[in-house]
Scaffold this active site. Structure first.
Site, PDB file in Angstrom:
ATOM      1  N   ASP A 230      38.940  39.453  31.156  1.00 27.55           N
ATOM      2  CA  ASP A 230      39.980  40.328  30.629  1.00 27.55           C
ATOM      3  C   ASP A 230      39.500  41.157  29.447  1.00 27.55           C
ATOM      4  O   ASP A 230      38.801  40.668  28.553  1.00 27.55           O
ATOM      5  CB  ASP A 230      41.196  39.505  30.195  1.00 27.55           C
TER       6      ASP A 230
ATOM      7  N   GLU B 128      51.143  41.067  40.216  1.00 28.36           N
ATOM      8  CA  GLU B 128      50.237  40.000  39.802  1.00 28.36           C
ATOM      9  C   GLU B 128      50.807  39.356  38.544  1.00 28.36           C
ATOM     10  O   GLU B 128      51.011  40.032  37.531  1.00 28.36           O
ATOM     11  CB  GLU B 128      48.859  40.563  39.471  1.00 28.36           C
TER      12      GLU B 128
END
Length: 271
Positions: free
Chosen positions: A66, A55
């Site tokens: 995140d 990724e």
């Protein structure tokens, strides 16, 4: 269902790992951390350590999903001058190293770059498609059309709170795999994983998903082995980035050692 009508690069990588007897190991690294050459070097080490899919994270100034480690890495990347266009250099390097690159990005960056332009540049670099954590299929008409035209994978997310109708919609719209969030909250390392992830994978498959990979919180080989017992792929991010925070060749070596242990566990091999 679109999943069955076009070849999926990510799907092929996951299926190949499953044919060998385990699950796919999917590693996340951000573009431009610690700088662009350093992120490319780290990605190549990740591939050498056994990653089936990488990724490629596009740094974003206001990430909603995140955790702290990834936020710090992307902050450093942005302050170092990383731009969206740098993504394609990292994608090309990963494809050249023998793994399947897929980009993970907040969709506003793709929208601003130009959806069709981004998709064409991604395909030209050898990228498989996009993971879009903030985009739901209901609002993705243009991306669905463009990705169909170019044969790109598109990965949408499900969570424990997702209802059955949402699971069906995501399963229908996704190509490659469905990303199942192991726990509620942001990404990051955890001492233990929520066992409800197993149920989420089962529910998502029942809704029609061909492949389901699990991420958020996967930190140790034990976690990876556990997830591999019920999912098609094991997604790891923060646990790979943290060693790189140490900097230099030692940080790179430590990341590779971490990745090797996680890859062995995901693949069902002895450590």
């Amino acid at each position: 269902m679109r999943e069955e009508t076009q070849t999926s690069k990510v799907g092929q990588a996951i299926d190949a790992a499953k044919e060998r007897g385990g699950a796919a190991f999917v590693g996340y690294l951000p573009v431009g951390f610690p700088d662009l050459p350093g992120s490319i070097a780290a990605a190549k080490e990740l591939v050498a350590a056994g990653a089936d899919v990488v990724e490629v994270g596009v740094p974003y100034s206001d990430p909603s999903m995140d955790g702290g480690v990834i936020q710090e890495a992307t902050r450093m990347a942005l302050e170092g001058g990383t731009r969206v266009a740098d993504t394609f250099a990292m994608v090309e390097a990963i494809a050249g190293a023998g793994a399947t690159p897929i980009v993970m990005t907040y969709f506003n960056l793709v929208f601003r770059y130009g959806i069709e332009r981004f998709a064409r540049d991604l395909a030209s670099a050898g990228g498989a498609g996009l993971i879009t954590p903030d985009l739901i299929p209901d609002h993705a008409d243009e991306w669905l059309q463009v990705s169909d035209a170019l044969g790109l994978d598109r990965v949408f997310l499900v969570a424990q709170s997702s209802r059955e109708d949402r699971l069906r919609r995501v399963a229908q719209a996704s190509r490659g795999f469905v990303y199942a969030a192991s726990t509620m909250g942001v990404t990051g390392e955890r001492a233990s994983l929520d066992e409800k992830a197993r149920d989420l994978v089962a529910r998502t498959r029942a809704a029609g998903a061909r492949r389901v990979c699990v991420g958020i919180g996967v930190t140790t080989p034990a976690h990876a082995s556990n997830v591999a017992s019920y999912a098609d792929g094991v997604i790891v991010g923060s646990a790979l980035i943290r060693p790189l925070m140490r900097g230099g060749l030692q940080g790179l070596r430590d990341m590779r050692t971490t990745a090797e242990g996680l890859a062995l566990a995901a693949h069902g091999e002895e450590q």
